[in-house]
Design an enzyme around this catalytic site. Structure first.
Site, PDB file in Angstrom:
ATOM      1  N   HIS A  70       0.835  -1.201   0.000  1.00 56.55           N
ATOM      2  CA  HIS A  70       0.000   0.000   0.000  1.00 56.55           C
ATOM      3  C   HIS A  70       0.870   1.252   0.000  1.00 56.55           C
ATOM      4  O   HIS A  70       1.829   1.342   0.761  1.00 56.55           O
ATOM      5  CB  HIS A  70      -0.912   0.029   1.233  1.00 56.55           C
ATOM      6  CG  HIS A  70      -1.794  -1.170   1.352  1.00 56.55           C
ATOM      7  ND1 HIS A  70      -1.314  -2.402   1.743  1.00 56.55           N
ATOM      8  CD2 HIS A  70      -3.121  -1.338   1.121  1.00 56.55           C
ATOM      9  CE1 HIS A  70      -2.312  -3.277   1.744  1.00 56.55           C
ATOM     10  NE2 HIS A  70      -3.412  -2.655   1.370  1.00 56.55           N
ATOM     11  N   LYS A  90      -2.021  -8.003  -4.039  1.00 56.03           N
ATOM     12  CA  LYS A  90      -2.847  -6.793  -3.923  1.00 56.03           C
ATOM     13  C   LYS A  90      -1.943  -5.563  -3.886  1.00 56.03           C
ATOM     14  O   LYS A  90      -1.009  -5.498  -3.086  1.00 56.03           O
ATOM     15  CB  LYS A  90      -3.696  -6.851  -2.648  1.00 56.03           C
ATOM     16  CG  LYS A  90      -4.513  -5.582  -2.382  1.00 56.03           C
ATOM     17  CD  LYS A  90      -5.097  -5.600  -0.972  1.00 56.03           C
ATOM     18  CE  LYS A  90      -5.802  -4.280  -0.666  1.00 56.03           C
ATOM     19  NZ  LYS A  90      -6.168  -4.175   0.763  1.00 56.03           N
TER      20      LYS A  90
END
Length: 238
Positions: A133, A160
């Site tokens: 992230h 992700k």
């Protein structure tokens, strides 16, 4: 176009209150995966997580259960040292009822240790979501592709990548990186361009090869999240 599962993120303060159960039940048809965030609980223990899982198990036939400890380094509340964080992630393998576990990736991680933990989780039949992230910006396209490539080398079930856009080109670069990766790699991919600017990455996830899209139950837990009921309706349009 890929099949997309809708993830509903919850972040309870230690106890699963009945009001939260009611909110989940109200949206049950829209939820494929329930993400239990645990980084908001100070000094959280495996036993505390197990108690929350027991409470959620009552509904678990309706969805898969993902557990996430998001560190402060990657935009969460978690204050654990790296060793404490990895020990917690490893110990989650022993909790029955958990289907998926998130583990963070950074460029400076101990690759061998990370691989041991991921393999350990998979041996306990936990699907692994390896994630990265960036809440500040969106790296250039080649760097986005490189991050996807580095994460997939651990052979997780999902990779992700969530980044913060500052303009429409940032959003397009994330979508292009996700689309290219999904066409060339075996594991499932998740790409999120955060904030309202990147909302299309959540609603049109499947068009670009993505497998999971994250929404909320009430209060957003990340920039750009919308309620899972609305998200499910949008995803279904594609």
């Amino acid at each position: 176009m890929t099949h997309v599962e809708v993830v509903a993120t919850i972040a309870p303060q230690l106890y699963i209150e009945e009001t939260l159960i009611q909110k989940i039940n109200h949206r049950i048809d829209a939820i494929d995966v329930l993400e239990l965030r645990i980084d908001q609980i100070e000094n959280v223990t495996v036993n505390q997580v197990a108690e929350m899982i027991t409470k959620l198990k009552v509904m678990q036939d309706s969805f898969k259960l993902l557990v996430t400890y998001r560190t402060k380094l990657q935009g969460g509340y978690g204050q654990f040292t790296n060793d404490l964080y990895l020990n917690l992630i490893s110990d989650l393998a022993n909790i029955n009822g958990i289907d998926m576990i998130d583990i963070e990736w950074q460029a400076d991680i101990d690759i061998e240790k990370h691989q041991r933990i991921i393999t350990h989780l998979q041996q306990y039949n936990k699907e692994v979501v390896i994630s990265h992230h960036n809440f500040e910006s969106t790296p250039p396209l080649d760097e986005l592709q490189f991050i996807f490539f580095k994460m997939q080398k651990f052979n997780p079930e999902y990779v992700k990548l969530a980044v913060m856009p500052h303009n429409k080109n940032d959003v397009l670069n994330l979508l292009q990186a996700m689309s290219t990766f999904s066409d060339t790699m075996d594991c499932k991919v998740v790409g999120i361009s955060m904030s309202k600017l990147g909302l299309i990455s959540r609603t049109a996830q499947g068009v670009f090869g993505g497998a999971l899209t994250y929404g909320c139950i009430g209060e957003p837990q990340a920039p750009g999240q919308i309620d899972v009921t609305d998200l499910k309706a949008q995803v279904t349009l594609y």
